[in-house]
Design an enzyme around this catalytic site. Structure first.
Site, mmCIF file in Angstrom:
data_model
loop_
_atom_site.group_PDB
_atom_site.id
_atom_site.type_symbol
_atom_site.label_atom_id
_atom_site.label_comp_id
_atom_site.label_asym_id
_atom_site.label_seq_id
_atom_site.Cartn_x
_atom_site.Cartn_y
_atom_site.Cartn_z
ATOM 1 N N GLY A 1 0.792 -1.228 0.000
ATOM 2 C CA GLY A 1 0.000 0.000 0.000
ATOM 3 C C GLY A 1 0.821 1.273 0.000
ATOM 4 O O GLY A 1 0.311 2.333 0.359
ATOM 5 N N LYS A 2 2.089 1.194 -0.439
ATOM 6 C CA LYS A 2 2.929 2.391 -0.465
ATOM 7 C C LYS A 2 2.306 3.508 -1.294
ATOM 8 O O LYS A 2 2.299 4.666 -0.889
ATOM 9 C CB LYS A 2 4.314 2.084 -1.045
ATOM 10 C CG LYS A 2 5.221 1.262 -0.184
ATOM 11 C CD LYS A 2 6.647 1.221 -0.733
ATOM 12 C CE LYS A 2 6.724 0.821 -2.189
ATOM 13 N NZ LYS A 2 6.150 -0.514 -2.475
ATOM 14 N N THR A 3 1.827 3.149 -2.484
ATOM 15 C CA THR A 3 1.287 4.182 -3.365
ATOM 16 C C THR A 3 0.035 4.803 -2.777
ATOM 17 O O THR A 3 -0.168 6.021 -2.867
ATOM 18 C CB THR A 3 0.996 3.591 -4.758
ATOM 19 O OG1 THR A 3 2.208 3.104 -5.322
ATOM 20 C CG2 THR A 3 0.410 4.654 -5.679
ATOM 21 N N LYS B 1 7.667 8.751 -7.843
ATOM 22 C CA LYS B 1 7.795 7.300 -8.002
ATOM 23 C C LYS B 1 8.954 7.102 -8.971
ATOM 24 O O LYS B 1 8.770 6.852 -10.160
ATOM 25 C CB LYS B 1 6.490 6.717 -8.559
ATOM 26 C CG LYS B 1 6.520 5.204 -8.780
ATOM 27 C CD LYS B 1 6.540 4.417 -7.497
ATOM 28 C CE LYS B 1 6.434 2.927 -7.777
ATOM 29 N NZ LYS B 1 6.513 2.119 -6.544
ATOM 30 N N ASP C 1 0.186 2.807 -10.212
ATOM 31 C CA ASP C 1 0.950 3.618 -9.268
ATOM 32 C C ASP C 1 1.243 5.001 -9.840
ATOM 33 O O ASP C 1 1.036 6.029 -9.172
ATOM 34 C CB ASP C 1 2.262 2.924 -8.906
ATOM 35 C CG ASP C 1 2.057 1.651 -8.109
ATOM 36 O OD1 ASP C 1 0.923 1.396 -7.683
ATOM 37 O OD2 ASP C 1 3.031 0.915 -7.911
ATOM 38 N N GLU D 1 8.708 7.492 -3.144
ATOM 39 C CA GLU D 1 8.169 6.145 -2.960
ATOM 40 C C GLU D 1 9.144 5.126 -3.530
ATOM 41 O O GLU D 1 9.519 5.188 -4.699
ATOM 42 C CB GLU D 1 6.812 6.002 -3.662
ATOM 43 C CG GLU D 1 6.200 4.623 -3.431
ATOM 44 C CD GLU D 1 4.952 4.378 -4.252
ATOM 45 O OE1 GLU D 1 4.649 3.194 -4.504
ATOM 46 O OE2 GLU D 1 4.291 5.354 -4.653
ATOM 47 N N VAL E 1 10.552 0.935 -3.991
ATOM 48 C CA VAL E 1 10.078 -0.206 -4.776
ATOM 49 C C VAL E 1 10.057 -1.429 -3.869
ATOM 50 O O VAL E 1 11.108 -1.854 -3.375
ATOM 51 C CB VAL E 1 11.005 -0.477 -5.976
ATOM 52 C CG1 VAL E 1 10.439 -1.583 -6.852
ATOM 53 C CG2 VAL E 1 11.223 0.785 -6.786
#
Length: 211
Positions: free
Chosen positions: A13-15, A36, A50, A110, A112
């Site tokens: 759920g980073k994005t 990103k 994303d 963000e 990876v």
């Protein structure tokens, strides 16, 4: 201010967290940008969910404004780049992120997947964090079976690096994972540094993440 957002695993759920934070910051009139820098798993148009989520959150349209390296293969960057006979230039990556942050007060980077995802055959996400020494580290936990182990391993690695997170997000990426939030938090909380801000996010919960 630089903030590096990493996670315990892919699809944690980073994005979602990054997009929610940047949307809240911009709504509050703050000078901020979310990046990103590396994206893998592109569609035929050269985009993915994303990239689109972060562009939408910032009312942007050009992927080049937030992303430096983008690859079609949904794999670790080292493998996705190799599939296109390329290699990520890690020095260029670090310098690009720094340059992008210079015109805003807060820049969200963000990452990876998790800490041990290879960017190249000799350089991992944790090396990227090491190369960004001024950044706060925020950790997103995808709450599900196995999350406690993944989180404690990640916290131990960050501690060894001297980069324990200043914020941690216990996140449910599916409705059925909501019940994993509380037990995961309770198991992990004793291992957090004092002062680490905790967020518990149920699936699709509407919450301002800048409090």
């Amino acid at each position: 201010m630089l903030i590096f957002i990493t996670a315990t695993d892919t699809d944690a759920g980073k994005t979602w967290v990054t997009a929610s934070v940047i949307r809240a910051m911009l709504s509050d009139g703050k000078s901020a940008k979310a990046l990103k820098p590396i994206a893998c798993g592109l569609d035929e148009a050269g985009r993915n969910e994303d990239i689109d989520a972060l562009l939408s959150a910032q009312s942007l349209s050009d992927a080049d404004q937030i992303s430096l390296y983008r690859y079609a293969l949904p794999a670790a960057p080292s493998q996705a780049a190799a599939a296109e006979d390329q290699v990520v230039d890690t020095e260029k990556l670090v310098q690009w992120c720094k340059a992008q942050s210079e015109n805003v007060d807060t820049c969200l980077i963000e990452g990876v997947g998790g800490l041990m995802v290879p960017i190249t055959d000799s350089w991992l996400v944790n090396d990227w964090i090491d190369a960004t020494p001024d950044a706060e580290v925020w950790l997103v936990v995808g709450c599900k079976l196995g999350a406690i182990n993944q989180t404690l391993l990640t916290l131990e690695k960050l501690k060894q690096m001297g980069r324990s997170p200043t914020r941690i997000f216990f996140n449910a990426t599916k409705p059925e994972f909501n019940d994993w939030i509380t037990p995961t938090r309770k198991a992990v909380e004793p291992f957090l540094n004092q002062g680490c801000t905790i967020h518990c996010l149920e699936f699709e919960e509407a919450v301002l993440l800048t409090d």
